[in-house]
Design a protein around this motif. Structure first.
Motif, PDB file in Angstrom:
ATOM      1  N   UNK A  31      -7.278   9.301  -1.768  1.00 40.42           N
ATOM      2  CA  UNK A  31      -6.809   8.268  -1.156  1.00 40.42           C
ATOM      3  C   UNK A  31      -5.050   8.486  -1.042  1.00 40.42           C
ATOM      4  N   UNK A  32      -4.685   8.362   0.232  1.00 42.91           N
ATOM      5  CA  UNK A  32      -3.243   8.428   0.444  1.00 42.91           C
ATOM      6  C   UNK A  32      -2.497   7.275   0.515  1.00 42.91           C
ATOM      7  N   UNK A  33      -3.108   6.214   0.332  1.00 44.84           N
ATOM      8  CA  UNK A  33      -2.158   4.915   0.289  1.00 44.84           C
ATOM      9  C   UNK A  33      -2.879   3.773   1.056  1.00 44.84           C
ATOM     10  N   UNK A  34      -2.168   2.595   1.324  1.00 50.67           N
ATOM     11  CA  UNK A  34      -2.721   1.280   1.844  1.00 50.67           C
ATOM     12  C   UNK A  34      -2.330   1.221   3.386  1.00 50.67           C
ATOM     13  N   UNK A  35      -3.122   0.505   3.811  1.00 45.30           N
ATOM     14  CA  UNK A  35      -3.129   0.237   5.332  1.00 45.30           C
ATOM     15  C   UNK A  35      -3.400  -1.230   5.460  1.00 45.30           C
ATOM     16  N   UNK A  57      -7.900  -0.344   2.894  1.00 45.34           N
ATOM     17  CA  UNK A  57      -7.497  -1.099   4.152  1.00 45.34           C
ATOM     18  C   UNK A  57      -7.516  -2.486   3.675  1.00 45.34           C
ATOM     19  N   UNK A  58      -6.452  -3.318   4.013  1.00 48.60           N
ATOM     20  CA  UNK A  58      -6.619  -4.803   3.297  1.00 48.60           C
ATOM     21  C   UNK A  58      -5.875  -5.640   4.097  1.00 48.60           C
ATOM     22  N   UNK A  59      -6.345  -6.871   3.884  1.00 49.47           N
ATOM     23  CA  UNK A  59      -5.649  -8.038   4.811  1.00 49.47           C
ATOM     24  C   UNK A  59      -5.736  -9.221   3.926  1.00 49.47           C
ATOM     25  N   UNK A  60      -4.999 -10.075   4.507  1.00 48.23           N
ATOM     26  CA  UNK A  60      -4.994 -11.621   3.897  1.00 48.23           C
ATOM     27  C   UNK A  60      -5.457 -12.545   5.204  1.00 48.23           C
ATOM     28  N   UNK A  61      -4.708 -13.575   5.424  1.00 52.27           N
ATOM     29  CA  UNK A  61      -4.843 -14.486   6.486  1.00 52.27           C
ATOM     30  C   UNK A  61      -3.599 -14.969   7.320  1.00 52.27           C
ATOM     31  N   UNK A  62      -3.857 -15.472   8.593  1.00 49.20           N
ATOM     32  CA  UNK A  62      -2.588 -15.824   8.984  1.00 49.20           C
ATOM     33  C   UNK A  62      -2.627 -15.023  10.409  1.00 49.20           C
ATOM     34  N   UNK A  63      -2.328 -16.032  11.421  1.00 49.54           N
ATOM     35  CA  UNK A  63      -2.090 -15.466  12.633  1.00 49.54           C
ATOM     36  C   UNK A  63      -0.987 -16.413  13.400  1.00 49.54           C
ATOM     37  N   UNK A  72      -1.216  -4.389  -8.344  1.00 49.97           N
ATOM     38  CA  UNK A  72      -2.827  -4.130  -8.512  1.00 49.97           C
ATOM     39  C   UNK A  72      -3.114  -3.160  -7.273  1.00 49.97           C
ATOM     40  N   UNK A  73      -2.573  -3.257  -6.158  1.00 48.15           N
ATOM     41  CA  UNK A  73      -2.816  -2.431  -4.862  1.00 48.15           C
ATOM     42  C   UNK A  73      -2.482  -1.090  -5.365  1.00 48.15           C
ATOM     43  N   UNK A  74      -1.271  -0.940  -5.820  1.00 48.52           N
ATOM     44  CA  UNK A  74      -0.743   0.341  -6.224  1.00 48.52           C
ATOM     45  C   UNK A  74      -1.520   0.963  -7.434  1.00 48.52           C
ATOM     46  N   UNK A  75      -1.743   0.523  -8.220  1.00 48.65           N
ATOM     47  CA  UNK A  75      -2.660   0.909  -9.167  1.00 48.65           C
ATOM     48  C   UNK A  75      -4.017   1.768  -8.808  1.00 48.65           C
ATOM     49  N   UNK A  76      -4.569   0.730  -8.078  1.00 48.37           N
ATOM     50  CA  UNK A  76      -5.596   1.257  -7.444  1.00 48.37           C
ATOM     51  C   UNK A  76      -5.490   2.628  -6.488  1.00 48.37           C
ATOM     52  N   UNK A  77      -4.519   2.675  -5.839  1.00 49.54           N
ATOM     53  CA  UNK A  77      -4.132   3.609  -4.884  1.00 49.54           C
ATOM     54  C   UNK A  77      -3.839   4.919  -5.847  1.00 49.54           C
ATOM     55  N   UNK A  78      -3.203   4.810  -7.025  1.00 49.97           N
ATOM     56  CA  UNK A  78      -2.873   5.695  -7.659  1.00 49.97           C
ATOM     57  C   UNK A  78      -4.045   6.281  -8.499  1.00 49.97           C
ATOM     58  N   UNK A  79      -4.966   5.435  -8.866  1.00 41.77           N
ATOM     59  CA  UNK A  79      -6.216   6.098  -9.537  1.00 41.77           C
ATOM     60  C   UNK A  79      -7.160   6.593  -8.882  1.00 41.77           C
ATOM     61  N   UNK A 115      -0.162 -13.898  -2.523  1.00 38.04           N
ATOM     62  CA  UNK A 115      -1.141 -12.983  -3.442  1.00 38.04           C
ATOM     63  C   UNK A 115      -2.362 -13.097  -2.963  1.00 38.04           C
ATOM     64  N   UNK A 116      -2.825 -13.665  -1.693  1.00 35.63           N
ATOM     65  CA  UNK A 116      -4.078 -13.897  -1.339  1.00 35.63           C
ATOM     66  C   UNK A 116      -4.821 -12.747  -0.492  1.00 35.63           C
ATOM     67  N   UNK A 117      -5.916 -12.105  -1.158  1.00 36.87           N
ATOM     68  CA  UNK A 117      -6.274 -11.033  -0.351  1.00 36.87           C
ATOM     69  C   UNK A 117      -7.751 -11.634  -0.054  1.00 36.87           C
ATOM     70  N   UNK A 118      -8.059 -11.495   1.470  1.00 37.21           N
ATOM     71  CA  UNK A 118      -9.198 -11.610   2.060  1.00 37.21           C
ATOM     72  C   UNK A 118     -10.131 -10.606   2.137  1.00 37.21           C
ATOM     73  N   UNK A 119      -9.706  -9.409   2.297  1.00 36.11           N
ATOM     74  CA  UNK A 119     -10.600  -8.215   2.509  1.00 36.11           C
ATOM     75  C   UNK A 119      -9.756  -7.163   2.175  1.00 36.11           C
ATOM     76  N   UNK A 120     -10.801  -6.190   1.493  1.00 38.33           N
ATOM     77  CA  UNK A 120     -10.281  -4.899   0.840  1.00 38.33           C
ATOM     78  C   UNK A 120     -11.395  -4.023   1.314  1.00 38.33           C
ATOM     79  N   UNK A 121     -11.045  -2.822   1.812  1.00 38.81           N
ATOM     80  CA  UNK A 121     -12.144  -1.624   1.992  1.00 38.81           C
ATOM     81  C   UNK A 121     -11.511  -0.357   1.839  1.00 38.81           C
ATOM     82  N   UNK A 122     -12.419   0.592   1.495  1.00 38.74           N
ATOM     83  CA  UNK A 122     -12.072   1.877   1.695  1.00 38.74           C
ATOM     84  C   UNK A 122     -12.352   2.321   3.258  1.00 38.74           C
TER      85      UNK A 122
END
Ligand code: SF4
Length: 291
Positions: free
Chosen positions: A132-136, A87-93, A119-126, A61-68
């Motif tokens: 806003x069509x969803x999450x990437x 548009x969102x991302x965490x960490x890891x490669x 939380x992500x889905x609530x933001x998208x729905x709101x 549940x670690x969010x590094x970045x979130x943008x529209x």
């Protein structure tokens, strides 16, 4: 005999794909590295660790970045044009990015914050009334954020919102197959068509990457392929002609294909090289985009 956690009821933070090993060790089955972790150890990608003989996702549940962002910025050129996404991302490669920069994806960013799929889905729905069509899921490899991405994608599907991933595809077939029904679109990074390039620059095998590409192509997911250009490493027009010939023959000459230039001012020589690359790809593919 491998034991898999029950999905999607996977306990929060417990990894979805792993198996027990003797003496408290555990093997990760998410990607073809198949890390075997002693108690307390982390995997190569930094997202998985062994606690008490079980594997957990440190990035759950670690969010590094979130943008529209616009869908075009992913980039996807032929999907929901003009639509906006979270548009969102965490960490890891789990590979060495050919341009370096592994550090920024390989460990938790200090500025990250805790967030849950709902939380992500609530933001998208709101924000749906604002277009806003969803999450990437983009930035760091989203398939290493697997449990969070899967759970979010399932919730998005229930709400009739879209789920997009931007991936390099170095993952095992079973996790990808279980995620695909909840995906709507994917940008797939194909850095090269040369197995040696993948081995020497990214320290991974090429075959699993192609296998993931085929799985996505053979599914209903909207697919666009992209080559992030690293000048001096994967900008050989001969290689790009071979790559595009493969895509045209194995899939379709109509497959949307992107050449992604570095996000900086290009020199005249680099611009010229990029055009040569586009010409080479355009010999076999009809829809080539410079992004
Ligand atoms: S996902 Fe990470 S821990 Fe698991 S096998 Fe791949 S690199 Fe290793």
């Amino acid at each position: 005999m491998r034991e898999y956690s029950a999905r999607p009821q996977v306990e929060r933070g417990e990894a979805a794909f792993w198996h027990r090993l003797p003496e408290g060790a555990a093997g990760c089955d998410l990607c073809p590295r198949f890390c075997e972790l002693a108690p307390g150890e982390r995997g190569w990608c930094a997202t998985r660790y062994n606690r008490s003989g079980r594997i957990w996702a440190a990035n759950y549940n670690w969010l590094s970045i979130l943008q529209f962002a616009r869908v075009e910025s992913i980039p996807l050129a032929e999907y929901l044009s003009g639509g906006a996404v979270l548009k969102l991302g965490s960490f890891g490669c789990n590979f060495q990015p050919p341009g370096g920069e592994r550090e920024q994806f390989g460990a938790e960013a200090g500025s990250g914050r805790s967030i849950y799929p709902r939380d992500i889905v609530n933001i998208c729905m709101n924000l749906a009334p604002q277009g806003l069509v969803g999450a990437a899921f983009a930035y760091a490899e989203p398939l290493l954020w697997y449990e969070f991405v899967l759970q979010t994608a399932m919730l998005l599907k229930k709400c009739d919102m879209r789920c997009i991933v931007a991936t390099a595809g170095f993952v095992n077939p079973r996790p990808l197959t279980e995620l695909i029904p909840y995906l709507d679109a994917a940008r797939f990074d194909l850095f090269s068509f040369d197995p040696l390039f993948y081995r020497e620059n990214m320290h991974i095998q090429f075959e699993p990457v192609l296998r993931s590409l085929k799985l996505l192509h053979d599914s209903p997911v909207h697919l666009e392929v992209a080559t992030p250009v690293i000048f001096g490493k994967n900008d050989d027009p001969i290689m790009l002609a071979a790559l595009s010939a493969y895509l045209a023959e194995a899939f379709s000459p109509e497959l949307p294909y992107h050449l992604i230039a570095p996000q900086r001012e290009l020199t005249e020589a680099e611009k010229e090289r990029l055009m040569q690359c586009a010409d080479a790809a355009g010999r076999n593919l009809h829809r080539v985009y410079l992004s």
